[in-house]
Design a protein around this motif. Structure first.
Motif: not given
Lengths: 266, 334
Positions: B119-122, B241-256
């Motif tokens: 998740s950290i790497f992602a 930025f708001a959307t990308s950071l939110m999506v980045g957090g989600i993808v890091s934990l749950c995958g795309p």
């Protein structure tokens, strides 16, 4: 006209604008007073739309100076600018399925702070805009179900809801049949006469500009080649020089002045 | 027109649906759980343990991820005025996926404060991609939508190629693990995962909720939005930025997890119309509910195995969306 200020409301001095290396506007100067009805004419590619977009700051940059109410345009915040100027684009875009009322209400944006709700003043402005454009019966129709003429009136209503002092229009009668052209032009004239709204409209319809009872700005290759009373454009082959084609002048006793017809049409 | 009361009614129905699905979904499984045991909070009781420690966090995670992805997709569809935009359009998921793939390829295993290394790497990968897209867009004057979109798509392809390259270089087991990660999943099952994701989704949704009027104006085009008094480049940057950071957090934990972010906003637009003041809460509720339902299906379809939720979303979501679209029920808005 009553209430006119002595100094121009909008003043453009030696303004040039480049896209890449191409000079789209080349040293344009212009003065518009409060309550004026200015028609901008000129051949395709002359820079008319670019000029309007620079005034509205949709396009930024350029050399020279644009002053609004005596202040440099660059000082205005976008919201502040929107309370002075409103803009009606050509109206060929595909719009989402908002109703006319929803669309016109969005015209109040410059008067709303992030968390404020609609006040009675806002509601009144929306109602007035719908009424002035005759769009009340269409308030609950979807934008994508309107005819070209109705859509143009909706655009004008939304711009009016902004309650700006100047209305800029980019070819408001393009793509409209004669009846709807007349309706839109009548709306603009009424707004100018009755509310004192300053109007700057690009048009390819030279005759409607001649009959507007206002002023004409003619642009050719990015340069202002004429600014003055509408009738003045008919003298000394000015139109021929602007458009590169001959014009016949037609007269009718019911008309206040000559109208023109491109010679090539005969 | 969908009059305001009707839209409010639809919103209320979505709230009820979300509550029912959130309450009911943890109970769904091939072998039913004993509700009595769950409610008594019996220590050591297997059913209670499954419910409280495994299912409930998983359902909450699914709801948060679904809500965030759907709201992210809605925001990008407004900014790009393109129905095909997804929260992954600007490359954040490709960047995150590359981070995850690199982690797998390097064969390292670590965690920081309970946060898995993958998740950290992602997240680092996703952040790199956000910064790259932003910097490239800034190189051209005006922060235009076209440049943003093209830079995002180019970066997305770039990272996708890097993932393929890593898969080619790596062992078969690496490839399988990477592929499995790319399918998206909700396998992090402790409440910590929910708490880690919450700030990302909360911050993203709150930022976008403050910009609903701006999102409405953006759907009318940049020219009208500017003419109405909106500072278009600045607003787009905030949304990006708001959307990308939110999506980045989600993808890091749950995958795309695909499909949710693209189709849920469309379904909600058909239900409540294009006004983001109503569309945002509707998308949030329906996005969350939809992913919870998909997760329930992924747990229940085949006994003793869990199908990756990213497989289920489109498998069941696409026919549902097509039915909505073609049934003509919402033809007024479509």
């Amino acid at each position: 006209m009553e209430g006119r200020m002595n100094h121009p409301l909008l003043e453009i001095t030696d303004f040039s604008f480049l896209i890449g290396a191409k000079k789209i506007l080349n040293g344009i100067s212009l003065a518009v007073r409060e309550g004026d009805f200015l028609s901008i004419i000129g051949p395709n590619g002359a820079g008319k739309t670019t000029l309007l977009k620079c005034i509205m700051r949709i396009l930024t940059g350029g050399h020279g100076e644009i002053r609004l109410a005596g202040r440099n345009l660059e000082i205005f915040s976008q919201k502040e600018l929107a309370s002075w100027l409103s803009y009606v684009p050509q109206g060929v875009e595909i719009l989402p399925a908002f109703t006319v009322l929803e669309f016109v209400r969005m015209g109040r944006y410059p008067h709303l702070s992030p968390f404020s709700t609609f006040t009675q003043t806002d509601e009144a402005a929306v109602e007035r805009s719908l009424s002035l454009t005759g769009m009340e019966p269409f308030a609950h129709r979807y934008l994508n179900t309107l005819s070209g003429g109705e859509r143009q009136q909706a655009y004008i209503a939304a711009a009016l809801a902004q309650e700006a002092k100047v209305l800029l229009l980019d070819e408001p009668t393009a793509f409209l049949d004669p009846r709807h052209q007349v309706e839109v032009l009548a709306t603009l004239k009424r707004l100018n006469r009755e509310t004192g709204l300053t109007i700057i409209a690009i048009t390819h319809d030279i005759n409607s500009a001649l009959l507007s009872d206002g002023e004409i700005l003619a642009i050719k290759e990015g340069k202002d080649v004429y600014q003055g009373p509408a009738g003045g454009i008919l003298s000394a082959d000015k139109l021929e020089n602007i458009y590169g084609t001959g014009f016949l002048k037609l007269q009718d006793s019911r008309l206040p002045q000559f109208l023109v017809l491109p010679e090539g049409l005969l | 027109m969908k009059p305001a009361p009707k839209r409010k009614k639809i919103l209320l129905l979505l709230v009820i649906l979300a509550v029912l699905v959130l309450a009911g979904s943890p109970l769904l499984a091939p072998t039913p759980l004993s509700i009595g045991e769950i409610l008594r909070f019996e220590k050591g009781g297997l059913d209670a343990q499954i419910f409280w420690d495994l299912r409930l966090p998983r359902v909450c995670l699914a709801f948060l991820a679904g809500a965030g992805l759907a709201v992210g997709g809605m925001a990008f569809q407004a900014v790009f005025r393109n129905p095909l935009a997804t929260p992954f359009t600007l490359g954040v998921s490709s960047g995150a996926s590359f981070g995850a793939a690199l982690y797998v390829y390097l064969g390292i295993a670590f965690s920081v404060l309970g946060l898995p290394g993958v998740s950290i790497f992602a997240f680092i990968g996703g952040t790199c991609s956000i910064l790259l897209v932003y910097s490239l867009t800034r190189l051209k004057q005006g922060f235009t939508t076209a440049t943003l979109l093209l830079a995002g798509v180019a970066i997305s392809f770039f990272f996708s190629s890097l993932i393929l390259f890593i898969q080619y270089l790596g062992r078969v087991t690496h490839s399988f693990r990477i592929l499995r990660w790319l399918m998206g999943g909700l396998d992090a099952v402790e409440f910590d995962s929910v708490l880690r994701l919450l700030p990302f989704v909360l911050a993203g949704v709150i930022a976008l909720a403050c910009l609903v009027r701006e999102l409405n104006l953006l759907t009318l085009g940049d020219e009208i939005a500017t003419a109405r008094g909106m500072h278009v480049p600045r607003t787009k940057k905030i949304i990006f930025f708001a959307t990308s950071l939110m999506v980045g957090g989600i993808v890091s934990l749950c995958g795309p997890i695909g499909f949710v972010g693209m189709i849920v906003p469309h379904i909600c637009r058909l239900l409540v119309g294009p006004d983001h003041r109503v569309l945002l809460p509707a998308t949030l509720l329906f996005g969350g509910t939809f992913l919870v339902l998909c997760d329930a299906l992924s747990r229940s379809l085949i006994a003793e195995t869990m199908i990756p939720v990213g497989v289920i979303t489109a498998l069941f979501g696409a026919p549902f969306f097509l039915w909505l679209l073609l049934s003509g029920v919402f033809s007024e808005r479509s």
